[in-house]
Design a protein around this motif. Sequence first.
Motif, PDB file in Angstrom:
ATOM      1  N   TYR A   1       0.815  -1.212   0.000  1.00 39.27           N
ATOM      2  CA  TYR A   1       0.000   0.000   0.000  1.00 39.27           C
ATOM      3  C   TYR A   1       0.854   1.269   0.000  1.00 39.27           C
ATOM      4  O   TYR A   1       0.347   2.365  -0.226  1.00 39.27           O
TER       5      TYR A   1
ATOM      6  N   THR B   1      -0.673   3.287  -9.475  1.00 39.44           N
ATOM      7  CA  THR B   1      -1.202   4.053 -10.596  1.00 39.44           C
ATOM      8  C   THR B   1      -1.709   3.136 -11.701  1.00 39.44           C
ATOM      9  O   THR B   1      -1.265   1.993 -11.838  1.00 39.44           O
TER      10      THR B   1
ATOM     11  N   ILE C   1     -10.667   9.673  -8.604  1.00 38.77           N
ATOM     12  CA  ILE C   1      -9.658  10.362  -7.804  1.00 38.77           C
ATOM     13  C   ILE C   1     -10.185  11.714  -7.323  1.00 38.77           C
ATOM     14  O   ILE C   1      -9.900  12.153  -6.212  1.00 38.77           O
TER      15      ILE C   1
ATOM     16  N   SER D   1     -10.689   0.662  -2.338  1.00 41.87           N
ATOM     17  CA  SER D   1      -9.298   0.305  -2.071  1.00 41.87           C
ATOM     18  C   SER D   1      -8.434   1.549  -1.937  1.00 41.87           C
ATOM     19  O   SER D   1      -7.555   1.622  -1.060  1.00 41.87           O
ATOM     20  N   ARG D   2      -8.654   2.550  -2.782  1.00 36.71           N
ATOM     21  CA  ARG D   2      -7.875   3.791  -2.697  1.00 36.71           C
ATOM     22  C   ARG D   2      -8.076   4.464  -1.344  1.00 36.71           C
ATOM     23  O   ARG D   2      -7.116   4.944  -0.735  1.00 36.71           O
ATOM     24  N   ARG D   3      -9.337   4.522  -0.879  1.00 41.45           N
ATOM     25  CA  ARG D   3      -9.599   5.144   0.425  1.00 41.45           C
ATOM     26  C   ARG D   3      -8.852   4.402   1.534  1.00 41.45           C
ATOM     27  O   ARG D   3      -8.229   5.019   2.404  1.00 41.45           O
TER      28      ARG D   3
ATOM     29  N   HIS E   1      -6.189   2.438   1.367  1.00 39.42           N
ATOM     30  CA  HIS E   1      -4.734   2.565   1.267  1.00 39.42           C
ATOM     31  C   HIS E   1      -4.278   3.953   1.717  1.00 39.42           C
ATOM     32  O   HIS E   1      -3.239   4.083   2.370  1.00 39.42           O
ATOM     33  N   PHE E   2      -5.046   4.962   1.351  1.00 38.59           N
ATOM     34  CA  PHE E   2      -4.679   6.308   1.792  1.00 38.59           C
ATOM     35  C   PHE E   2      -4.785   6.412   3.311  1.00 38.59           C
ATOM     36  O   PHE E   2      -3.908   6.986   3.970  1.00 38.59           O
TER      37      PHE E   2
ATOM     38  N   SER F   1     -10.002  10.477   4.612  1.00 36.33           N
ATOM     39  CA  SER F   1      -9.845   9.482   3.558  1.00 36.33           C
ATOM     40  C   SER F   1     -11.112   9.285   2.738  1.00 36.33           C
ATOM     41  O   SER F   1     -11.137   8.419   1.854  1.00 36.33           O
TER      42      SER F   1
ATOM     43  N   ASP G   1      -4.699  13.629  -3.855  1.00 35.80           N
ATOM     44  CA  ASP G   1      -4.832  13.040  -5.190  1.00 35.80           C
ATOM     45  C   ASP G   1      -4.749  14.103  -6.285  1.00 35.80           C
ATOM     46  O   ASP G   1      -4.145  13.894  -7.343  1.00 35.80           O
TER      47      ASP G   1
ATOM     48  N   ASP H   1      -0.610  10.460 -11.543  1.00 36.61           N
ATOM     49  CA  ASP H   1      -1.844   9.675 -11.593  1.00 36.61           C
ATOM     50  C   ASP H   1      -1.831   8.606 -12.672  1.00 36.61           C
ATOM     51  O   ASP H   1      -2.631   7.675 -12.631  1.00 36.61           O
TER      52      ASP H   1
END
Length: 422
Positions: free
Chosen positions: A50, A55, A72, A113-115, A117-118, A137, A251, A260
């Motif tokens: 993570y 990208t 994003i 998943s992005r939320r 991981h951030f 997040s 982002d 990105d």
Amino acid sequence: MTTYSAVRTTGIYCRPGCGAKPLAENVSTFELPAAAEAAGYRACLRCRPYRVAGTVADEAPELVCRAVQLIIGGLLDESGEEELGARLGVSARHLRRMFNEHLGVTPDQFARSRRAHFARRLLDDTDLGIAEIAFASGFGSLRQFNRAMREIFRASPRELRDRRRQGDRLTADGGLVLRLPFTAPYDWDAMSAFLQARAIPGVESVEDGVYRRTISLDGEPGVLELRPGGDDHLILRAHLPFWEGVMHVVDRAACLVGLDCEPVRARAHLAADPEFAAMVAARPGVRVPGAWGPFEVAVAAVVRDQLPPEDATEALHKLVEVYGVPVPGLAHGLTHAFPGPAALTGAELVGPLAREVADGNIMLEGDLQALAPSLETVTSARAAQEIALRLGARDAWPLPGESERLRPWRSLAAVYQLAIAS
């Protein structure tokens, strides 16, 4: 491009270089962490995938890449896949099919998943509280946050914070400091030079390789600072009025400096061209810059299209001083936040653009194929192509001369000529 290895016997996925040595017959590969997680795997505790750039490479169709940019930007935080599809002119079903085919996940799974991981990076890198991280997040509630972290990382947020390593936490005299990961090669010198040549006085500055700019969040001012950090990351320092939704600030900053999307196919295409081969070999890390604010980039392009360089810079400075929002007490020449379309409807040079954007006749955050023709009603074809390039079009060409052989990767070719050849 990073490829993630998932081990069927352990249920764990790893990034390249992990010390684990599973049998080859037990390994499956995924291009995104989200795809591995959707298949039921969890992140390795040793290599922590993570923390590297997840990208989307330009091998995916432009429709998918544009959808990723909208995700994003936070479109799925308060709406669904139907709205995302509508913004792109396709059905949600078709969009899900495209995502599954090219990324291995649905748009919702990618966003979730992005939320997560951030949030995990915030748990490692900062001292923000658990609730602050949840809303920073993009999660709608603490319950949703806890459930997602347990499903993806198999532990609660508090347990995950207890696992952070001694070197993870970033300290600073002020602001929130975060790493922006990227996959090498990445050429910060070329990126900062490109941004410096186009900086809007009072809003942006580049000094000693550090990019700074003012921003506005819900009418409240903030300041961002980007600088080199290491072989695989930049350092972002953000001074913000509040932490809610900070993920999208981060982002957008990453999009601004081309983090990105990894130009895998574009770079290979140009490397085979006689005119560009030497440039690509010498500077393989050049990326296409994005934009913090689409309207800001459009205004700058329209002004520079009508005036000589020095006069255009002075005209933009005056626009900012007259119509921008003052932000007192800043250093490095930063004085104002850039004005919105409504404030510039009566301004010289850019009034027609501002009126069309304010009235909704020109959509700067929508279908990129329709963007350039709509812009040509208020500016030149060259300026329209420059705006499209900065807003994510992969085949924009704001330069004179023959370019058909460079399709469909003319945007990166244009950046090479603008940032290096000159």
